[in-house]
Motif scaffolding. Structure first.
Motif, short mmCIF file in Angstrom:
data_model
loop_
_atom_site.label_atom_id
_atom_site.label_comp_id
_atom_site.label_asym_id
_atom_site.label_seq_id
_atom_site.Cartn_x
_atom_site.Cartn_y
_atom_site.Cartn_z
N GLN A 60 43.23 -67.52 70.63
CA GLN A 60 44.26 -66.51 70.38
C GLN A 60 43.78 -65.16 70.87
O GLN A 60 42.59 -64.86 70.81
CB GLN A 60 44.56 -66.40 68.87
N GLN A 62 44.08 -61.18 70.10
CA GLN A 62 44.52 -60.23 69.08
C GLN A 62 44.68 -58.87 69.71
O GLN A 62 43.75 -58.35 70.35
CB GLN A 62 43.49 -60.17 67.95
N ARG A 67 47.18 -55.50 65.85
CA ARG A 67 46.61 -56.81 65.51
C ARG A 67 47.59 -57.99 65.54
O ARG A 67 47.38 -58.98 64.84
CB ARG A 67 45.90 -56.76 64.15
N ARG A 69 48.81 -61.39 66.93
CA ARG A 69 48.03 -62.45 67.57
C ARG A 69 48.95 -63.39 68.32
O ARG A 69 50.01 -63.77 67.81
CB ARG A 69 47.30 -63.27 66.52
#
Ligand code: FES
Length: 115
Positions: A60, A62, A67, A69
């Protein structure tokens, strides 16, 4: 769709990523355990540069700003913007949106992205 050579396979170690620009298109190429992937460079929330983001959970990306994801392989949202507290108030305007992804292949040690 045309294939473009962005770098050599050895230029991006496993677990790392690199931003590139192909014409007007900015993208990030990632080297995961199972191969290379590419997504658009700007976050779909408020356009932060994902090239400065962090790879988490092995697959993933981020976002460095709030933040969010995204799954690197599919571009799908895993978690939407959640930092700092209160940023969710914007969600009515900037709802969840997946990243665009690009097919990547490796040919004779060269990383090729299809645009
Ligand atoms: S710009 Fe990426 S989460 Fe806000």
């Amino acid at each position: 769709m045309t294939k473009h050579n962005v770098c050599d396979e050895s230029d991006i170690p496993v677990g790392d990523k690199k931003p590139f620009k192909l014409g007007d298109t900015k993208l990030v190429v990632y080297h995961l355990q199972d191969g290379f992937y590419a997504t658009q460079h700007s976050c779909t929330h408020l356009f932060a540069p994902l090239g400065k983001g962090k790879i988490v959970e092995d697959c993933q990306i981020q976002c460095p700003f709030h933040r969010a994801r995204f799954d690197i392989r599919s571009g799908d949202v895993v978690e939407w913007a959640n930092f700092p507290p209160g940023v969710q108030l914007l969600n009515g305007l900037r709802g969840e949106k997946s990243l665009k992804t690009y097919p990547v292949s490796v040919e004779n040690g060269k990383v090729m992205v299809e645009l």
